[in-house]
Design a protein around this motif. Sequence first.
Motif, PDB file in Angstrom:
ATOM      1  N   MET A   1       0.844  -1.186   0.000  1.00 58.75           N
ATOM      2  CA  MET A   1       0.000   0.000   0.000  1.00 58.75           C
ATOM      3  C   MET A   1       0.880   1.236   0.000  1.00 58.75           C
ATOM      4  N   LEU A   2       0.594   2.163  -0.910  1.00 58.18           N
ATOM      5  CA  LEU A   2       1.343   3.406  -1.005  1.00 58.18           C
ATOM      6  C   LEU A   2       0.443   4.556  -0.600  1.00 58.18           C
ATOM      7  N   ALA A   3       0.879   5.385   0.352  1.00 56.34           N
ATOM      8  CA  ALA A   3       0.092   6.524   0.826  1.00 56.34           C
ATOM      9  C   ALA A   3       0.961   7.766   0.842  1.00 56.34           C
ATOM     10  N   ASP A   4       0.302   8.932   0.705  1.00 54.57           N
ATOM     11  CA  ASP A   4       1.061  10.177   0.685  1.00 54.57           C
ATOM     12  C   ASP A   4       0.644  11.156   1.781  1.00 54.57           C
ATOM     13  N   SER A   5      -0.226  10.746   2.710  1.00 55.01           N
ATOM     14  CA  SER A   5      -0.608  11.609   3.831  1.00 55.01           C
ATOM     15  C   SER A   5      -1.207  10.736   4.924  1.00 55.01           C
ATOM     16  N   ASP A   6      -1.493  11.340   6.078  1.00 54.90           N
ATOM     17  CA  ASP A   6      -2.021  10.558   7.198  1.00 54.90           C
ATOM     18  C   ASP A   6      -3.412   9.998   6.923  1.00 54.90           C
ATOM     19  N   THR A   7      -4.299  10.820   6.354  1.00 57.20           N
ATOM     20  CA  THR A   7      -5.653  10.334   6.096  1.00 57.20           C
ATOM     21  C   THR A   7      -5.659   9.254   5.024  1.00 57.20           C
ATOM     22  N   ARG A   8      -4.798   9.410   4.029  1.00 58.09           N
ATOM     23  CA  ARG A   8      -4.754   8.388   2.975  1.00 58.09           C
ATOM     24  C   ARG A   8      -4.074   7.113   3.472  1.00 58.09           C
ATOM     25  N   TRP A   9      -3.153   7.248   4.403  1.00 53.38           N
ATOM     26  CA  TRP A   9      -2.588   6.051   5.032  1.00 53.38           C
ATOM     27  C   TRP A   9      -3.697   5.268   5.734  1.00 53.38           C
ATOM     28  N   LYS A  10      -4.528   5.971   6.485  1.00 54.89           N
ATOM     29  CA  LYS A  10      -5.627   5.328   7.197  1.00 54.89           C
ATOM     30  C   LYS A  10      -6.551   4.609   6.218  1.00 54.89           C
ATOM     31  N   TRP A  11      -6.972   5.316   5.169  1.00 51.84           N
ATOM     32  CA  TRP A  11      -7.873   4.698   4.191  1.00 51.84           C
ATOM     33  C   TRP A  11      -7.189   3.528   3.493  1.00 51.84           C
ATOM     34  N   GLY A  12      -5.954   3.719   3.063  1.00 47.66           N
ATOM     35  CA  GLY A  12      -5.270   2.681   2.314  1.00 47.66           C
ATOM     36  C   GLY A  12      -5.012   1.424   3.112  1.00 47.66           C
ATOM     37  N   ALA A  13      -4.532   1.589   4.352  1.00 48.46           N
ATOM     38  CA  ALA A  13      -4.235   0.419   5.180  1.00 48.46           C
ATOM     39  C   ALA A  13      -5.506  -0.351   5.524  1.00 48.46           C
ATOM     40  N   LEU A  14      -6.562   0.360   5.907  1.00 44.45           N
ATOM     41  CA  LEU A  14      -7.811  -0.319   6.261  1.00 44.45           C
ATOM     42  C   LEU A  14      -8.462  -0.957   5.038  1.00 44.45           C
ATOM     43  N   THR A  15      -8.364  -0.293   3.885  1.00 50.27           N
ATOM     44  CA  THR A  15      -8.905  -0.873   2.652  1.00 50.27           C
ATOM     45  C   THR A  15      -8.154  -2.150   2.288  1.00 50.27           C
ATOM     46  N   ALA A  16      -6.833  -2.107   2.371  1.00 43.95           N
ATOM     47  CA  ALA A  16      -6.031  -3.296   2.051  1.00 43.95           C
ATOM     48  C   ALA A  16      -6.395  -4.460   2.963  1.00 43.95           C
ATOM     49  N   ARG A  17      -6.602  -4.192   4.250  1.00 47.57           N
ATOM     50  CA  ARG A  17      -6.974  -5.255   5.195  1.00 47.57           C
ATOM     51  C   ARG A  17      -8.325  -5.858   4.831  1.00 47.57           C
ATOM     52  N   ARG A  18      -9.247  -5.035   4.348  1.00 46.59           N
ATOM     53  CA  ARG A  18     -10.576  -5.548   4.003  1.00 46.59           C
ATOM     54  C   ARG A  18     -10.564  -6.293   2.664  1.00 46.59           C
ATOM     55  N   LEU A  19      -9.693  -5.870   1.752  1.00 44.49           N
ATOM     56  CA  LEU A  19      -9.631  -6.547   0.459  1.00 44.49           C
ATOM     57  C   LEU A  19      -8.926  -7.892   0.558  1.00 44.49           C
ATOM     58  N   ALA A  20      -7.972  -8.004   1.463  1.00 32.64           N
ATOM     59  CA  ALA A  20      -7.204  -9.252   1.582  1.00 32.64           C
ATOM     60  C   ALA A  20      -6.948  -9.545   3.052  1.00 32.64           C
ATOM     61  N   PRO A  21      -7.968  -9.985   3.784  1.00 32.77           N
ATOM     62  CA  PRO A  21      -7.785 -10.268   5.218  1.00 32.77           C
ATOM     63  C   PRO A  21      -6.697 -11.314   5.427  1.00 32.77           C
ATOM     64  N   GLU A  43      -1.959   8.085  15.522  1.00 28.43           N
ATOM     65  CA  GLU A  43      -3.288   8.591  15.823  1.00 28.43           C
ATOM     66  C   GLU A  43      -4.355   7.982  14.927  1.00 28.43           C
ATOM     67  N   VAL A  44      -4.035   7.711  13.651  1.00 27.78           N
ATOM     68  CA  VAL A  44      -5.056   7.153  12.761  1.00 27.78           C
ATOM     69  C   VAL A  44      -5.305   5.678  13.045  1.00 27.78           C
ATOM     70  N   ASP A  45      -4.392   5.033  13.789  1.00 30.74           N
ATOM     71  CA  ASP A  45      -4.615   3.663  14.258  1.00 30.74           C
ATOM     72  C   ASP A  45      -4.899   2.695  13.111  1.00 30.74           C
ATOM     73  N   ALA A  46      -4.012   2.696  12.120  1.00 26.50           N
ATOM     74  CA  ALA A  46      -4.115   1.756  11.005  1.00 26.50           C
ATOM     75  C   ALA A  46      -2.710   1.230  10.729  1.00 26.50           C
ATOM     76  N   ASP A  47      -2.438   0.025  11.183  1.00 24.81           N
ATOM     77  CA  ASP A  47      -1.084  -0.511  11.141  1.00 24.81           C
ATOM     78  C   ASP A  47      -0.819  -1.297   9.862  1.00 24.81           C
ATOM     79  N   ALA A  48       0.453  -1.362   9.501  1.00 26.02           N
ATOM     80  CA  ALA A  48       0.933  -2.236   8.438  1.00 26.02           C
ATOM     81  C   ALA A  48       1.995  -3.157   9.034  1.00 26.02           C
ATOM     82  N   ASP A  49       2.321  -4.227   8.318  1.00 28.78           N
ATOM     83  CA  ASP A  49       3.327  -5.169   8.810  1.00 28.78           C
ATOM     84  C   ASP A  49       4.744  -4.625   8.658  1.00 28.78           C
ATOM     85  N   SER A  50       4.912  -3.665   7.755  1.00 33.85           N
ATOM     86  CA  SER A  50       6.200  -3.003   7.597  1.00 33.85           C
ATOM     87  C   SER A  50       5.931  -1.572   7.146  1.00 33.85           C
ATOM     88  N   LEU A  51       6.918  -0.718   7.308  1.00 29.67           N
ATOM     89  CA  LEU A  51       6.745   0.690   6.972  1.00 29.67           C
ATOM     90  C   LEU A  51       8.075   1.266   6.524  1.00 29.67           C
TER      91      LEU A  51
END
Length: 445
Positions: A1-21, A43-51
Amino acid sequence: MLADSDTRWKWGALTARRLAPGAHLDGLLLRGRATPTPRQLAEVDADADSLREVTTAEFVRAAAERDPGYDAIVLACVGGAVQSMLHGAAAAQRAAAPGAGPLRRPVMVTGYVGVVYEKLADGLLLRHGADVVLANSPADAARFREVYRGAGADPDGVTECALPFLDGAHEPGVPQPADTGRPFTVVFATQPSVPAGRADRRYLLRRAAEHARAHPDRQVLVKLRSKPGEQTTHIEEQPYQRLARSLPGGLPPNCRLVHGHMGEVLERTDLLVTVSSTAALESLHRGVPTAVLTDLGVREALGNHYFLGSGCLASWDELDAGALPEADGEWCAREGVLPPGGGSTGEWYAHAFDAARARVARLVARSAGAGLPPLAPCYTPRTAPAHLAAVLARYGLDPQGEPLRRSASTARPSALRRALRTTARGAYRHGVQRVAPVVRRLGEL
């Protein structure tokens, strides 16, 4: 997942988790003006396995790798960045596998973080070329397909789902039970750039403080997006923290500024107030009374026109008098907040990503087998030569998607360069938040 801001990180990480649990999620931050700080990510509370932080050149090289590679990539970026990554990845894939035949490549997924109320055609056409363009509601899906058809672009990639962060700790769509252990809580959800002007932002903050004074039995929380010096998707020239220090009389004891995860704040909210924040959709989904302010008018520039017909439009005067807006159920269903025709909100939301999940799985399987066709955005050097060249250049790519000479190196920057980059970011933010407003005010004299 590639993100360019905090809000998009939140959306991207949570979307990726829902698309491929259960899948391994690599989190990539695109290096730039809005690269979030560790505090913002926490603060956005959306984790990835690596960063890790990457440049455009580093990302497109990784997108073209086969072993190890990615099965799918969620592009959680602004439209220009999405278009650039698609063209960059396409160029890298052509170089790795010459020819126009099917490729074993990652499935490209993109979408919008929240409410789409401006630059609809512009943003959509910049996202075209991804295998999946997620739409957060039935209304968005219909609009997206209409734009693509009108531009002669293939609308097949548009796939309806929902915002990935709507669910909460309690049954969605059901008002939270009263908590006798705390006061009635009003949350004013601020936005970095809406409204943009100092006078309008001071007005909204003053009215929140006056609401607290008029209702001493209530608690008023001004929910902030960032701290001074931090950047989000949009530039915040007039932080509410600074405006609060200059507010006549200051903030009353029952009115305070807060940070934190929006979902956690909503768990103790009895009335959500905003101009046009996506937080309104979260609160409506949770059954929290929601007010979209009309004090500054209902205008496209503010984004509150999106909520016409929602039943949520209200002024601070009406809220001071005790109004609690009631949302229109049909509008909420159309905008992907509540299920159509009533029914169990929790059950509906649990299946909101089924179609998108199935589509991504089919494309991943096809890529591993016969292969996928090369990425083909509708913007090309032939169809939009001037616009595409300008967009790609902002991300260090030439009109064919190849890294420009000055950005071709993908070596890790030295400690000196990293320090200089950090200093430059700080200087830029200082200029935006401190110097620019003063110069603008001087120009108005």
